[in-house]
Design a protein around this motif. Structure first.
Motif, PDB file in Angstrom:
ATOM      1  N   CYS A  52       0.836  -1.126  -0.216  1.00  0.00           N
ATOM      2  CA  CYS A  52       0.101   0.000   0.126  1.00  0.00           C
ATOM      3  C   CYS A  52       0.719   1.386   0.035  1.00  0.00           C
ATOM      4  N   LEU A  53       0.263   2.130  -0.486  1.00  0.00           N
ATOM      5  CA  LEU A  53       1.208   3.405  -0.881  1.00  0.00           C
ATOM      6  C   LEU A  53       0.425   4.873   0.009  1.00  0.00           C
ATOM      7  N   SER A  54       0.539   5.079   1.146  1.00  0.00           N
ATOM      8  CA  SER A  54      -0.285   5.878   1.457  1.00  0.00           C
ATOM      9  C   SER A  54      -0.960   7.631   0.782  1.00  0.00           C
ATOM     10  N   GLU A  55      -1.513   8.266   0.812  1.00  0.00           N
ATOM     11  CA  GLU A  55      -1.507   9.073   0.255  1.00  0.00           C
ATOM     12  C   GLU A  55      -1.044   9.967   0.115  1.00  0.00           C
ATOM     13  N   HIS A  56      -1.108  10.680   2.183  1.00  0.00           N
ATOM     14  CA  HIS A  56      -0.848  11.802   2.945  1.00  0.00           C
ATOM     15  C   HIS A  56       0.774  12.147   2.147  1.00  0.00           C
ATOM     16  N   ASP A  57       1.527  10.715   2.557  1.00  0.00           N
ATOM     17  CA  ASP A  57       3.479  10.707   2.606  1.00  0.00           C
ATOM     18  C   ASP A  57       3.718   9.868   1.514  1.00  0.00           C
ATOM     19  N   ASN A  58       3.471   9.669   0.589  1.00  0.00           N
ATOM     20  CA  ASN A  58       3.823   8.615  -0.258  1.00  0.00           C
ATOM     21  C   ASN A  58       4.815   7.083   0.558  1.00  0.00           C
ATOM     22  N   SER A  59       4.500   7.058   2.052  1.00  0.00           N
ATOM     23  CA  SER A  59       5.516   5.592   2.581  1.00  0.00           C
ATOM     24  C   SER A  59       4.292   4.777   2.414  1.00  0.00           C
ATOM     25  N   PRO A  60       5.400   3.852   2.107  1.00  0.00           N
ATOM     26  CA  PRO A  60       4.794   2.205   1.502  1.00  0.00           C
ATOM     27  C   PRO A  60       4.678   1.210   2.447  1.00  0.00           C
TER      28      PRO A  60
END
Length: 128
Positions: A52-60
């Motif tokens: 999953c790739l976060s919308e908020h900070d692009n953290s994987p």
């Protein structure tokens, strides 16, 4: 109705690599506006959250079974998301789907829930 197309799957020997891609032509649907991820479904097995790739900070975030072997990214200019899979194992054999993720990424990869798929998936087959 959102439509996405997954590609990049195939038959690979154990230890090999694949890069899966997911793109969309649905007007107004922007991957960057969502948590996006990949899950997989193997015959006779439950759905498993892969990444999953976060919308908020692009953290994987990655599922335990692919931790250290997977890398997810997105190219906003192309409105495409990718999943790089390395050191593939026969247990990685499954149909892989990209999806929007309605819940937090960390929880989604641990619980394998929250994924909403819009495409037909791409088959990954790993031979031993």
């Amino acid at each position: 109705q959102v439509q996405v197309v997954e590609s990049g799957g195939g038959l690979v020997q154990a230890g090999g690599s694949l890069r899966l891609s997911c793109t969309t032509s649905t007007a107004g649907f922007i991957f960057d506006d969502y948590n996006v991820g990949w899950f997989r479904q193997a015959p006779g097995k439950e759905r498993e959250g892969v990444s999953c790739l976060s919308e908020h900070d692009n953290s994987p975030y990655y599922g335990e079974s692919v931790q250290g072997r997977a890398a997810m990214s997105r190219d906003n200019a192309k409105n495409t998301v990718y999943l790089q899979l390395n050191n593939l194992k026969p247990d990685d054999t499954a149909v892989y789907y990209c999806a929007t993720v309605a819940i937090g990424c960390g929880y989604s990869v641990r619980s394998s829930i929250g994924y909403a798929s819009w495409g037909q998936g791409t088959q990954v087959t790993v031979s031993s």
